[in-house]
Every structure is written in C-alpha cells, then in structure tokens.
Design a protein around this motif. Structure first.
Motif, short mmCIF file in Angstrom:
data_model
loop_
_atom_site.label_atom_id
_atom_site.label_comp_id
_atom_site.label_asym_id
_atom_site.label_seq_id
_atom_site.Cartn_x
_atom_site.Cartn_y
_atom_site.Cartn_z
N ALA A 110 -51.90 -30.03 -78.93
CA ALA A 110 -51.66 -29.43 -80.28
C ALA A 110 -50.05 -29.75 -80.22
N ASN A 111 -48.98 -29.94 -79.36
CA ASN A 111 -48.07 -29.97 -79.48
C ASN A 111 -47.33 -31.64 -80.63
N ALA A 112 -48.39 -32.12 -79.67
CA ALA A 112 -48.14 -33.57 -81.05
C ALA A 112 -49.06 -33.34 -82.49
N ALA A 113 -49.94 -33.04 -81.81
CA ALA A 113 -50.81 -32.83 -82.97
C ALA A 113 -49.85 -31.97 -84.43
N LEU A 114 -49.34 -30.52 -83.72
CA LEU A 114 -48.19 -29.94 -85.04
C LEU A 114 -46.53 -30.19 -85.10
N ILE A 115 -46.66 -31.12 -84.13
CA ILE A 115 -44.90 -30.92 -84.26
C ILE A 115 -44.75 -31.58 -85.85
N ASP A 116 -45.37 -32.53 -86.41
CA ASP A 116 -44.87 -32.80 -87.77
C ASP A 116 -45.07 -31.62 -88.91
N THR A 117 -46.37 -30.99 -89.10
CA THR A 117 -46.38 -30.01 -89.96
C THR A 117 -45.95 -28.35 -88.76
N LEU A 118 -46.49 -27.92 -87.92
CA LEU A 118 -44.64 -27.04 -87.83
C LEU A 118 -43.19 -26.96 -87.70
N GLY A 119 -43.65 -28.35 -87.77
CA GLY A 119 -41.82 -28.18 -86.70
C GLY A 119 -41.69 -28.18 -85.19
N PHE A 120 -40.45 -28.61 -84.81
CA PHE A 120 -40.44 -28.80 -83.34
C PHE A 120 -40.50 -27.48 -82.49
N PRO A 121 -39.66 -26.69 -83.02
CA PRO A 121 -39.91 -24.88 -82.38
C PRO A 121 -40.67 -24.41 -81.84
N SER A 123 -44.27 -25.75 -82.40
CA SER A 123 -45.06 -26.55 -81.76
C SER A 123 -44.78 -26.49 -79.93
N SER A 124 -43.24 -26.29 -80.14
CA SER A 124 -42.98 -26.66 -78.10
C SER A 124 -43.60 -25.42 -77.82
N ALA A 125 -42.84 -24.21 -78.85
CA ALA A 125 -42.97 -22.81 -78.39
C ALA A 125 -44.78 -22.72 -78.04
N ILE A 126 -46.37 -22.89 -78.20
CA ILE A 126 -47.18 -22.92 -78.37
C ILE A 126 -47.20 -23.87 -77.26
N MET A 127 -46.30 -24.97 -77.41
CA MET A 127 -47.10 -25.85 -75.82
C MET A 127 -46.47 -25.09 -74.51
N PHE A 128 -45.43 -24.73 -74.36
CA PHE A 128 -45.00 -24.21 -73.48
C PHE A 128 -45.57 -22.77 -72.77
N TRP A 129 -46.15 -21.53 -74.06
CA TRP A 129 -46.83 -20.23 -73.57
C TRP A 129 -47.88 -21.09 -73.46
N GLY A 130 -48.73 -22.42 -73.88
CA GLY A 130 -49.67 -22.98 -73.25
C GLY A 130 -50.07 -23.10 -71.94
N ALA A 131 -48.59 -24.07 -71.40
CA ALA A 131 -48.38 -24.65 -70.49
C ALA A 131 -48.36 -23.39 -69.12
N ALA A 132 -47.66 -22.54 -69.09
CA ALA A 132 -47.37 -20.97 -68.89
C ALA A 132 -48.81 -20.19 -68.90
N TYR A 133 -49.42 -20.75 -69.70
CA TYR A 133 -51.06 -19.83 -69.14
C TYR A 133 -51.56 -20.36 -68.40
N ALA A 134 -51.38 -21.68 -68.87
CA ALA A 134 -52.75 -22.49 -67.50
C ALA A 134 -52.07 -22.96 -66.31
N LEU A 135 -50.85 -22.35 -66.17
CA LEU A 135 -50.67 -22.03 -64.69
C LEU A 135 -50.66 -21.12 -64.06
N GLY A 136 -50.50 -20.00 -65.04
CA GLY A 136 -51.44 -18.47 -64.64
C GLY A 136 -50.86 -17.86 -64.53
N SER A 137 -49.72 -17.65 -65.77
CA SER A 137 -49.00 -16.45 -66.56
C SER A 137 -49.97 -15.58 -67.93
N ARG A 138 -49.85 -14.18 -66.83
CA ARG A 138 -50.61 -13.44 -67.89
C ARG A 138 -49.69 -12.26 -68.52
N HIS A 139 -48.88 -12.38 -68.12
CA HIS A 139 -47.44 -11.54 -69.14
C HIS A 139 -47.66 -12.07 -70.75
N LEU A 140 -48.58 -11.77 -72.03
CA LEU A 140 -49.03 -11.77 -73.28
C LEU A 140 -47.23 -11.45 -74.12
#
Length: 175
Positions: A110-121, A123-140
């Motif tokens: 998702a980060n790779a697909a969105l970085i050109d349209t949404l920009g780094f901040p 797309s990377s926020a989506i990636m960081f949140w997705g990684a935290a969610y995937a690794l078990g964090s559930r603080h919404l």
C-alpha cells in the motif's frame, strides 16, 4: 497423546527441513552473481582517478558473497546449524503466522502504491499504522497518531534538513 500427535512426533523431519539454511546460501549466491554481472557491465570509458576503478568494490563484494554462500553451504551440508539466540523463545516447530506476513506485506505494498499520489507522509503513516496493527497493537487512537508523527518527522528530516526530496503530496502546498 493422540494418534496424530504420536505420528508427528515419531516422523523424522524432511531433508529440506533440517537443511533449511541452504535457502540462505542460494539467496547469497544469487545476490553475488547479480552484483558481479552488474559490476562487469559498468562502463570504463570515463576518466579514472587513482589506481582503483569503479568496478573494484562491486567485484570484491560480489566475490565475497559467492565465497560466503559456498562456505555456508559446506557447513550446512556437514551438519552445522545456526544456534538460536539465548533470549529467543520462538518455537521452531510452530507453523508460520501467514496472517501477519500478509498484513505486513499489504502495508508495504500500500505504501509503494500510494506514495506518488498521497505523498510520503500519508502513505508512510498508513504503512506504519498497518505494521503496528499486523504485529498486534490495537490502540485505535494512539497508533495512527504515532504513525503520523513518525512519518512527518521522517519526511521533514529527509526533505528539509538533508535535502533529499521525498514526495510530499498535499504537504507540498503547506510548506
């Protein structure tokens, strides 16, 4: 113990399972070949300063990768195995957690697909949140805020302080 548990406990591990480190050897060998092929295709039609040309370091790195892969393969085939770290509490016989792997892969894609349209901040926020969610964090509330902060700080450091242009997306109009 059930009949299934007795059969799986008594069944010997396959040859590939006991020699799984050979996969690392194959990967290192392939990367070494790739580096050498790439190094040998470097053009030499420009002025060189000093005795070492542009091919020297890549050829050295590629050759060392090939050597390490062959030495590691020899060790694995002779029965050597890498030891787990003393602090590791991973059950090597447990199946892989494919859900986590797929969620992490999705966050990176998702980060790779969105970085050109949404920009780094963004797309990377989506990636960081997705990684935290995937690794078990559930603080919404906390996780997206931390992800946004980390991505903004990273974008600012690279773009403004270091002069490495990263796509800003909507932030380009703000700064």
């Amino acid at each position: 113990m059930s009949v299934i548990e007795e059969k799986t406990a008594a069944a010997p591990k396959s040859w590939w399972r006991t020699h799984s480190e050979l996969g690392v050897c194959v990967f290192l060998f392939a990367v070494g070949v790739l580096v050498l092929v790439d190094a040998l295709s470097i053009p030499t039609d420009f002025t060189q300063r000093g005795p070492v040309g542009p091919k020297a370091v890549p050829i050295l790195v590629g050759s060392l990768l090939l050597l390490v892969s062959l030495l590691l393969a020899r060790d694995v085939l002779r029965g050597g195995r890498g030891e787990a770290e003393a602090g590791e509490d991973v059950d090597l016989d447990a199946p892989a957690d494919w859900r986590t792997v797929l969620l992490l892969s999705g966050a990176f894609l998702a980060n790779a697909a969105l970085i050109d349209t949404l920009g780094f901040p963004l797309s990377s926020a989506i990636m960081f949140w997705g990684a935290a969610y995937a690794l078990g964090s559930r603080h919404l509330v906390r996780d997206p805020l931390i992800a946004a902060g980390v991505s903004l700080v990273t974008w600012f450091v690279f773009t403004v302080l270091l002069g490495v242009p990263l796509p800003g997306g909507p932030l380009m109009g703000v700064l």
